[in-house]
Design a protein around this motif. Structure first.
Motif, PDB file in Angstrom:
ATOM      1  N   UNK A 278      79.652  51.223 180.953  1.00 38.40           N
ATOM      2  CA  UNK A 278      79.169  51.462 179.658  1.00 38.40           C
ATOM      3  C   UNK A 278      79.010  50.442 178.707  1.00 38.40           C
ATOM      4  N   UNK A 279      78.031  50.581 178.079  1.00 36.92           N
ATOM      5  CA  UNK A 279      77.659  49.433 177.350  1.00 36.92           C
ATOM      6  C   UNK A 279      77.493  49.894 175.639  1.00 36.92           C
ATOM      7  N   UNK A 280      78.225  49.201 174.712  1.00 35.70           N
ATOM      8  CA  UNK A 280      78.422  49.697 173.458  1.00 35.70           C
ATOM      9  C   UNK A 280      77.708  48.579 172.401  1.00 35.70           C
ATOM     10  N   UNK A 281      76.912  49.274 171.519  1.00 44.63           N
ATOM     11  CA  UNK A 281      76.329  48.517 170.601  1.00 44.63           C
ATOM     12  C   UNK A 281      77.067  49.033 169.124  1.00 44.63           C
ATOM     13  N   UNK A 282      77.590  48.130 168.692  1.00 43.36           N
ATOM     14  CA  UNK A 282      78.340  48.545 167.417  1.00 43.36           C
ATOM     15  C   UNK A 282      77.977  47.949 166.323  1.00 43.36           C
ATOM     16  N   UNK A 283      77.745  48.480 164.948  1.00 48.32           N
ATOM     17  CA  UNK A 283      77.429  47.745 163.755  1.00 48.32           C
ATOM     18  C   UNK A 283      78.449  47.956 162.691  1.00 48.32           C
ATOM     19  N   UNK A 284      78.767  47.180 161.902  1.00 51.87           N
ATOM     20  CA  UNK A 284      79.440  47.260 160.577  1.00 51.87           C
ATOM     21  C   UNK A 284      79.114  46.290 159.907  1.00 51.87           C
ATOM     22  N   UNK A 285      79.584  46.444 158.348  1.00 49.02           N
ATOM     23  CA  UNK A 285      79.216  45.246 157.303  1.00 49.02           C
ATOM     24  C   UNK A 285      80.405  45.064 156.533  1.00 49.02           C
ATOM     25  N   UNK A 286      80.456  43.922 155.882  1.00 47.13           N
ATOM     26  CA  UNK A 286      81.450  43.731 154.690  1.00 47.13           C
ATOM     27  C   UNK A 286      80.561  43.465 153.550  1.00 47.13           C
ATOM     28  N   UNK A 287      81.065  42.891 152.509  1.00 48.69           N
ATOM     29  CA  UNK A 287      80.519  42.298 151.226  1.00 48.69           C
ATOM     30  C   UNK A 287      79.671  41.020 151.618  1.00 48.69           C
ATOM     31  N   UNK A 288      80.005  40.342 152.651  1.00 49.41           N
ATOM     32  CA  UNK A 288      79.208  39.033 152.612  1.00 49.41           C
ATOM     33  C   UNK A 288      78.480  38.914 154.183  1.00 49.41           C
ATOM     34  N   UNK A 289      78.785  39.835 155.039  1.00 52.90           N
ATOM     35  CA  UNK A 289      78.013  39.623 156.228  1.00 52.90           C
ATOM     36  C   UNK A 289      78.019  40.999 157.047  1.00 52.90           C
TER      37      UNK A 289
ATOM     38  N   UNK B   3      64.293  39.009 156.867  1.00 53.99           N
ATOM     39  CA  UNK B   3      64.163  40.117 155.863  1.00 53.99           C
ATOM     40  C   UNK B   3      65.295  41.090 156.189  1.00 53.99           C
ATOM     41  N   UNK B   4      65.486  42.153 155.256  1.00 55.70           N
ATOM     42  CA  UNK B   4      66.645  42.990 155.518  1.00 55.70           C
ATOM     43  C   UNK B   4      66.238  44.156 156.552  1.00 55.70           C
ATOM     44  N   UNK B   5      66.786  44.159 157.746  1.00 46.79           N
ATOM     45  CA  UNK B   5      66.506  45.031 158.664  1.00 46.79           C
ATOM     46  C   UNK B   5      67.570  46.252 159.060  1.00 46.79           C
ATOM     47  N   UNK B   6      67.215  47.237 159.167  1.00 49.25           N
ATOM     48  CA  UNK B   6      68.005  48.283 159.348  1.00 49.25           C
ATOM     49  C   UNK B   6      68.566  48.187 161.062  1.00 49.25           C
ATOM     50  N   UNK B   7      69.905  48.055 161.041  1.00 48.03           N
ATOM     51  CA  UNK B   7      70.710  47.631 162.212  1.00 48.03           C
ATOM     52  C   UNK B   7      70.605  48.977 163.137  1.00 48.03           C
ATOM     53  N   UNK B   8      70.494  50.074 162.788  1.00 44.06           N
ATOM     54  CA  UNK B   8      70.548  51.262 163.531  1.00 44.06           C
ATOM     55  C   UNK B   8      69.253  51.414 164.225  1.00 44.06           C
ATOM     56  N   UNK B   9      68.285  51.056 163.519  1.00 40.27           N
ATOM     57  CA  UNK B   9      66.735  50.884 164.262  1.00 40.27           C
ATOM     58  C   UNK B   9      66.581  49.855 165.368  1.00 40.27           C
ATOM     59  N   UNK B  10      67.313  48.728 164.932  1.00 41.26           N
ATOM     60  CA  UNK B  10      67.073  47.692 166.068  1.00 41.26           C
ATOM     61  C   UNK B  10      67.737  47.936 167.120  1.00 41.26           C
ATOM     62  N   UNK B  11      69.035  48.420 167.119  1.00 39.61           N
ATOM     63  CA  UNK B  11      69.817  48.849 168.354  1.00 39.61           C
ATOM     64  C   UNK B  11      69.084  49.839 169.065  1.00 39.61           C
ATOM     65  N   UNK B  12      68.304  50.855 168.544  1.00 36.90           N
ATOM     66  CA  UNK B  12      67.651  52.078 169.211  1.00 36.90           C
ATOM     67  C   UNK B  12      66.379  51.457 170.014  1.00 36.90           C
ATOM     68  N   UNK B  13      65.650  50.119 169.305  1.00 33.38           N
ATOM     69  CA  UNK B  13      64.709  49.508 169.935  1.00 33.38           C
ATOM     70  C   UNK B  13      65.178  48.779 171.164  1.00 33.38           C
ATOM     71  N   UNK B  14      66.259  48.404 171.173  1.00 35.73           N
ATOM     72  CA  UNK B  14      67.033  47.500 172.385  1.00 35.73           C
ATOM     73  C   UNK B  14      67.270  48.572 173.360  1.00 35.73           C
ATOM     74  N   UNK B  15      67.905  49.574 173.058  1.00 36.12           N
ATOM     75  CA  UNK B  15      68.287  50.597 174.029  1.00 36.12           C
ATOM     76  C   UNK B  15      67.039  51.200 174.762  1.00 36.12           C
ATOM     77  N   UNK B  16      66.183  51.149 173.935  1.00 39.95           N
ATOM     78  CA  UNK B  16      65.012  51.754 174.298  1.00 39.95           C
ATOM     79  C   UNK B  16      64.186  50.940 175.408  1.00 39.95           C
ATOM     80  N   UNK B  17      64.268  49.679 175.209  1.00 36.03           N
ATOM     81  CA  UNK B  17      63.698  48.643 176.056  1.00 36.03           C
ATOM     82  C   UNK B  17      64.467  48.505 177.520  1.00 36.03           C
TER      83      UNK B  17
END
Length: 469
Positions: A381-392, A319-333
């Protein structure tokens, strides 16, 4: 009873040849005899008809033309006899046997006006002859007739000579058949022996065989198929050995991984039970037991997940998942683990970026990679970055840790792989099974994962997940 192939081939060839020649000889001999006798009967009938015709037109009592016929036919080795309705000989005059030598059945046929022809007779005369008898009828009544005789000794000699030639042909053909069978069987036996030797090599476990197949026939095709079978068996044997090595390595790695936490748990439990650990240290020991037990559970779960992935038993609910929300859950864990090593986790992603993936497995992928980054990083430091294109959708996890030796980058995807540093320092160098599962899960999402690293500067993981089509 065991019969060699050469003898089987020889017997079959000789049997077929003998049967064919016997049948051919019999039929040909019968045809030649029939042809000769039919021609002789036809010739005698022709002369007999001519004689009877002349008898009806010549002056009665004039025997000159009969003498002429006698001379003409004697030149062709033919004799003729004129007889009356009683069977008495009228011409030529005979000193004995005044009656023609016909059987009662033949005489009955003559009396009815039928012609008689005997192709081969040796009973009534001193030699083998062909005879014909033609009736002379007037008003439906037998008046007389003519009997013609021709010796067939020469014809029989020709037939006998022909049979001898056929016999010589059979002997020569049999000799050629035996020689040809010997040559062919030696070649075939050699090729069959090559196949037997190759089969023996395969049965002994040696798959490096190659049977030559220079002839384009069934045995050549069999040799070619045999070589292909040997190649596939060799490939299968190599695969079995490779899997066996992997199995042994897996057992050794699992045993090694499980031994440490089990030893720790057993030692602490024994110490607490026997009162060897002071009361003020018991709480610390219980925490250590809890941590090692959870580590065992993690190892077991990861192995179960890995085997599910390998056997295609893992089902994804994308399903379509908001990437920022997934990053925050991982950071919290993982934030507490990061703080223990003096690390800070940073998130860089837009609010509207989504990734089409299975939620639980996406969190599992990110947690495993971030845990790996925490393990190899201290006060960084550990960086979690997210970006998107038309296909991925593109996810980057980058750390400022010790980095990975370029020679070991491809090996980090193997289960239980440990870098050389782990031999001296357990804090760094242990990749475990997590990254192997990460790669499998990314591939299940039809995605790709890559890693780049430099010693002493850090490591970056890049994950690409295609959008829903």
């Amino acid at each position: 009873m065991k019969i060699k192939y050469f003898y089987q081939l020889l017997i079959s060839h000789v049997s077929i040849l003998i049967l064919a020649f016997l049948l051919l000889s019999l039929l040909f001999s019968q045809f030649v005899e029939s042809y000769i006798f039919e021609n002789k009967v036809g010739e005698l009938n022709s002369y007999g008809e001519q004689i009877l015709t002349d008898l009806t037109v010549r002056i009665e009592g004039n025997e000159e033309f009969l003498t002429e016929y006698s001379q003409l036919l004697e030149a062709r080795n033919i004799k003729y006899i004129l007889f009356d309705n009683k069977g008495r000989v009228l011409y030529p005059e005979l000193k004995s046997d005044l009656m023609i030598q016909l059987t009662s059945d033949e005489w009955a046929a003559i009396s009815k006006g039928n012609r008689i022809s005997v192709k081969h007779d040796i009973k009534r005369f001193d030699q083998e002859v062909t005879l014909v008898a033609l009736p002379y009828m007037q008003g439906g009544r037998l008046v007389g007739g003519v009997l013609l005789l021709s010796p067939i000794t020469g014809a029989m000699e020709m037939v006998s000579q022909l049979n001898r030639f056929l016999l010589y042909t059979i002997v020569i053909s049999l000799s050629a058949t035996i020689l040809l069978s010997l040559v062919l069987s030696k070649n075939l036996i050699k090729r069959i022996t090559d196949l037997r030797n190759a089969a023996s090599m395969i049965s002994s476990g040696n798959y490096d065989v190659n049977v030559p197949y220079t002839y384009v026939d069934e045995i050549g095709e069999l040799a070619q198929d045999f070589n292909e079978m040997a190649a596939k068996l060799k490939k299968s044997d190599e695969e079995i050995k490779r899997l066996e090595n992997r199995r042994r390595k897996f057992i050794a790695d699992v045993s090694h991984e499980l031994r440490t936490p089990l030893t720790t748990i057993s030692g602490l439990a024994e110490g607490i039970k026997n009162g060897l650990i002071p009361d003020e240290e018991k709480s610390k020991g219980m925490v250590l037991i809890d941590r090692e037990a959870k580590r065992l559970i993690r190892l077991v779960n990861e192995n179960l997940d890995y085997e599910k992935i390998r056997s295609n038993q893992l089902q994804l609910n994308k399903l379509d998942i908001h990437l920022l929300e997934a990053f925050e859950i991982v950071k919290e864990q993982l934030e507490i683990q990061a703080e223990e090593k003096g690390n800070v986790i940073y998130i860089e992603a837009e609010d509207d970026i989504t990734v089409h993936a299975d939620y639980d497995r996406l969190i599992q992928i990110l947690v495993n990679i971030v845990k790996n980054s925490i393990q190899f990083t201290e006060k960084g430091a550990i960086f979690l970055r997210g970006k998107e294109s038309l296909s991925e959708t593109i996810m980057e996890i980058e750390d400022t840790g010790v980095g990975i030796d370029p020679r070991e980058i491809e090996s980090i995807w193997l289960r239980f792989y440990k870098a050389d540093l782990s031999r001296t320092n357990h804090s760094f160098g242990e990749f475990g099974i997590g990254l192997s599962i990460v790669k499998q899960l990314v591939q299940l999402h039809n995605g790709a994962i890559a890693v780049s690293s430099e010693k002493g500067t850090g490591t970056k993981f890049i994950i690409r997940i295609p959008k829903e089509i």
